[in-house]
Design a protein around this motif. Structure first.
Motif, PDB file in Angstrom:
ATOM      1  N   LEU B 249      -2.352  -0.841 -11.110  1.00 61.20           N
ATOM      2  CA  LEU B 249      -2.427   0.590 -10.837  1.00 61.20           C
ATOM      3  C   LEU B 249      -1.062   1.251 -11.076  1.00 61.20           C
ATOM      4  O   LEU B 249      -0.963   2.265 -11.767  1.00 61.20           O
ATOM      5  CB  LEU B 249      -2.867   0.810  -9.385  1.00 61.20           C
ATOM      6  N   THR B 250      -0.024   0.635 -10.520  1.00 56.09           N
ATOM      7  CA  THR B 250       1.314   1.199 -10.679  1.00 56.09           C
ATOM      8  C   THR B 250       1.693   1.292 -12.138  1.00 56.09           C
ATOM      9  O   THR B 250       2.286   2.263 -12.592  1.00 56.09           O
ATOM     10  CB  THR B 250       2.357   0.327  -9.958  1.00 56.09           C
ATOM     11  N   LEU B 258       3.857   9.155 -14.113  1.00 55.24           N
ATOM     12  CA  LEU B 258       3.600   9.821 -12.837  1.00 55.24           C
ATOM     13  C   LEU B 258       4.410   9.195 -11.724  1.00 55.24           C
ATOM     14  O   LEU B 258       4.551   9.743 -10.653  1.00 55.24           O
ATOM     15  CB  LEU B 258       2.106   9.711 -12.484  1.00 55.24           C
ATOM     16  N   TYR B 259       4.938   7.990 -11.989  1.00 58.70           N
ATOM     17  CA  TYR B 259       5.628   7.267 -10.927  1.00 58.70           C
ATOM     18  C   TYR B 259       6.771   6.485 -11.532  1.00 58.70           C
ATOM     19  O   TYR B 259       6.675   6.005 -12.658  1.00 58.70           O
ATOM     20  CB  TYR B 259       4.629   6.331 -10.231  1.00 58.70           C
ATOM     21  N   PRO B 264       4.776  -1.470  -5.649  1.00 54.93           N
ATOM     22  CA  PRO B 264       4.273  -1.802  -4.312  1.00 54.93           C
ATOM     23  C   PRO B 264       3.637  -3.198  -4.360  1.00 54.93           C
ATOM     24  O   PRO B 264       3.042  -3.561  -5.351  1.00 54.93           O
ATOM     25  CB  PRO B 264       3.208  -0.740  -4.059  1.00 54.93           C
ATOM     26  N   VAL B 265       3.811  -3.995  -3.279  1.00 50.90           N
ATOM     27  CA  VAL B 265       3.257  -5.343  -3.337  1.00 50.90           C
ATOM     28  C   VAL B 265       2.006  -5.496  -2.483  1.00 50.90           C
ATOM     29  O   VAL B 265       1.360  -6.529  -2.532  1.00 50.90           O
ATOM     30  CB  VAL B 265       4.282  -6.430  -2.932  1.00 50.90           C
ATOM     31  N   ASP B 266       1.678  -4.516  -1.671  1.00 56.76           N
ATOM     32  CA  ASP B 266       0.385  -4.637  -0.992  1.00 56.76           C
ATOM     33  C   ASP B 266      -0.325  -3.290  -0.978  1.00 56.76           C
ATOM     34  O   ASP B 266       0.209  -2.277  -1.421  1.00 56.76           O
ATOM     35  CB  ASP B 266       0.542  -5.222   0.417  1.00 56.76           C
ATOM     36  N   VAL B 267      -1.543  -3.329  -0.458  1.00 55.07           N
ATOM     37  CA  VAL B 267      -2.382  -2.143  -0.539  1.00 55.07           C
ATOM     38  C   VAL B 267      -1.785  -0.972   0.234  1.00 55.07           C
ATOM     39  O   VAL B 267      -1.824   0.164  -0.213  1.00 55.07           O
ATOM     40  CB  VAL B 267      -3.811  -2.468  -0.025  1.00 55.07           C
ATOM     41  N   ASP B 268      -1.169  -1.261   1.384  1.00 52.70           N
ATOM     42  CA  ASP B 268      -0.592  -0.182   2.188  1.00 52.70           C
ATOM     43  C   ASP B 268       0.488   0.572   1.413  1.00 52.70           C
ATOM     44  O   ASP B 268       0.500   1.800   1.377  1.00 52.70           O
ATOM     45  CB  ASP B 268       0.015  -0.755   3.479  1.00 52.70           C
TER      46      ASP B 268
END
Ligand SMILES: Nc1ncnc2c1ncn2[C@@H]1O[C@H](COP(=O)(O)OP(=O)(O)O)[C@@H](O)[C@H]1O
Ligand SMILES: [Mg+2]
Lengths: 253, 293
Positions: B249-250, B258-259, B264-268
């Motif tokens: 996703l990233t 956009l980023y 990020p390594v987890d869903v949170d």
């Protein structure tokens, strides 16, 4: 096969006996059974092993042992029965092959002896943890650790090999080889080709095991021991009983 | 703690180098994950650390491997085992005894640990991997996953300074694998145990490890902090390593400019990122633009 030699965990009086006492029981009972030729004595010994199995709560497992020994004993018995020509003839099973009273008595003796002499060995393994046996051999009998280890580890591989054999057998079957046969000659023909893959895989297994041993510090120096082996009143009592049985076998012959 | 200087190795009878020109330094307390396709040399790398190479497998050996400052070539496998605990791929073959608790006690007895301490360690390590109830069971009748837990418990009971594990969770369910990683993390944090784990489940590696190494054809092609390695999304995919979905996703977000932050390594963490982007998007009245993409 694997079921007959594998330890069953428990906390009975028999489990708590000193492993050497159990070892002594197995060997002396075996010897006593060969000394004596008395039907009643052998039957008594056989029944006593059943009592031991029951008090160790391994009767269900032991049933398999008795059954296997019975079948083996029965074959021996038939053999003996047909090849004992002396004594009073009951009847002729084939022309020239008599069934006699002595033949019957002998063959029965053989079967009882077979069952009474061998079942304690199997029961001893079911009721004694390997590591206690190992401790007894190294600490009490002073057998060097590496040799005692070899003996105990040979037993550890039995279930592994029997499983492997099943797998190979299944593989053969899926390739269309017939493996279920009652004909003993065919059976040998079926089993022989399987010995080679079994051999190869066991060599590999033993290599992995050797690596596992070394990377866990096998034989690197002084060794500690998890369990102290005790000697209780029960052990003393057991030894007295075993000795008495041996003596009895000598007396009644 | 572990140092490889120009190490290459070819197994006896094989022309090809199983690992080639490895230079590596692992510090005390690192938690390193190793990933790569089958045949990449991961197991060989592990064998070089615990001394199985050169003490068991023969072959052409170049360079030097230092473990705790000592050349593995000059110490025996037994000496190395005082520092390095090992868990191998095949759980069945590495079992030495017939009962679970004996299996845990085996190494402890070899290292002359006193009896009382052995009992304590058995209880503790069985608990750590969640198999206290199997303590008195025979090892032959255990499932593959249970056997793997036993071998892990046996290794951690020894509290080695360095622990190397070669695909220790291959027969465990996702929950079981996770529990193993949690246990390792705890050992890593509480005892400063240096941990090296070969594993195919990239999600777990990225969540728990501090450093990730990717191997291909005998070489370490990527090595660094997890986030940094995961940036090489394309390379990983090429090797057949499925990146965690949050990473994918990233990557998409980055490709769309956009980023531009850490992965990020987890869903949170991923949720936070996405939220921020969405908030930003609304702030700048570009929501329409975003939805077009
Ligand atoms: N015992 C061995 N003997 C010969 N070649 C081996 C042996 N073990 C591994 N190899 C070879 O070394 C290479 C690397 O293998 P390995 O380290 O087991 O890879 P991985 O663990 O990443 O799957 C492979 O090409 C493999 O065929
Ligand atoms: Mg491997």
């Amino acid at each position: 096969m694997k079921q007959m030699l594998e330890y069953v965990h428990g906390d009975s009086v028999i489990h708590r006996l000193n492993p050497l006492v159990k070892l002594l029981w197995a060997f002396l009972t075996c010897i006593a059974c060969f000394i004596s030729s008395n039907h009643l004595f052998l039957l008594g010994v056989l029944l006593s092993t059943v009592v031991v199995a029951a008090s160790g709560s391994v009767l269900a497992r032991a049933k398999g042992v008795y059954k296997a020994l019975f079948i083996l004993g029965f074959l021996l018995m038939l053999f003996q029965l047909l090849f004992t020509p002396y004594g009073r003839v009951y009847f002729y099973i084939l022309p020239g092959v008599p069934v006699t009273d002595q033949g019957l008595s002998f063959s029965l003796l053989l079967m009882l002896r077979m069952m009474a002499a061998l079942s304690p060995l199997s029961l001893m393994l079911m009721l004694t943890p390997m590591n206690e046996l190992l401790t007894a051999m190294t600490h009490t009998l002073r057998i060097p650790y590496r040799y005692a280890f070899v003996v105990v580890t040979a037993l550890r591989f039995i279930p592994t090999f029997s499983r492997e054999m099943d797998q190979i057998m299944q593989a053969q079957r899926s390739r269309g080889h017939e493996t279920d046969t009652r004909n003993p000659f065919k059976k040998v023909k079926v089993i022989l080709p399987m010995c080679i893959p079994l051999l190869i895989s066991s060599v590999r297994r033993i290599e992995t095991m050797a690596i596992s041993l070394e990377t866990r510090g096998f034989n690197t120096g002084p060794r500690s021991c998890r369990k102290k082996l005790g000697f209780t009143r029960f052990d003393a009592l057991a030894i007295i009983i075993v000795m008495a049985v041996l003596l009895l076998s000598i007396i009644i012959g | 703690m572990i140092r490889f200087n120009n190490v290459s190795f070819a197994y006896e009878g094989s022309e090809e180098l199983a690992v080639r020109n490895i230079n590596l330094h692992i510090d005390k307390g690192e938690f390193v994950g190793i990933i790569g396709p089958s045949g990449a040399g991961k197991s060989t790398l592990v064998s070089l650390i615990n001394g199985v190479i050169p003490h068991f497998h023969r072959g052409d050996y170049y360079g030097e491997v230092l473990v705790c400052g000592k050349d593995t070539l000059e110490s025996t496998c037994g000496e190395i085992s005082r520092h390095v605990g090992s868990v191998f791929q095949d759980p069945e073959a590495q079992m030495v005894t017939t009962v679970v608790e004996d299996e845990i006690a085996f190494g402890l007895e070899n290292f002359n640990v006193p009896a009382g301490e052995i009992e304590k360690r058995i209880t503790e390590s069985l608990k750590m991997v969640g198999i206290e109830h199997l303590r008195h069971r025979g090892t032959a009748a255990l499932s593959g996953g249970q056997k793997q837990r036993v071998t892990i418990a046996a290794a951690i009971a020894l509290r080695p300074e360095i622990l190397v594990l070669d695909e220790p969770t291959s027969e465990l369910d996702p929950q079981g694998s996770r529990q193993v990683f949690q246990t390792l993390k705890r050992l890593n944090q509480e005892y400063g145990m240096t941990i090296l784990i070969v594993e195919q489940k990239v999600m777990l590696l990225s969540e728990f490890c501090s450093r990730l190494m990717v191997m291909e054809k005998g070489q370490i092609i990527l090595d660094g902090p997890v986030r940094q390695v995961l940036e090489h999304h394309d390379k990983l995919l090429e090797l057949g390593i499925n990146c965690p979905r949050v990473v994918t996703l990233t990557k998409l977000l980055k490709d769309a400019s956009l980023y531009d932050g850490d992965i990020p390594v987890d869903v949170d963490e991923a949720e936070q990122v996405v939220r921020k982007i969405l908030e930003g998007a609304y702030d700048q009245h570009t929501a329409f633009d975003l939805s077009l993409r």
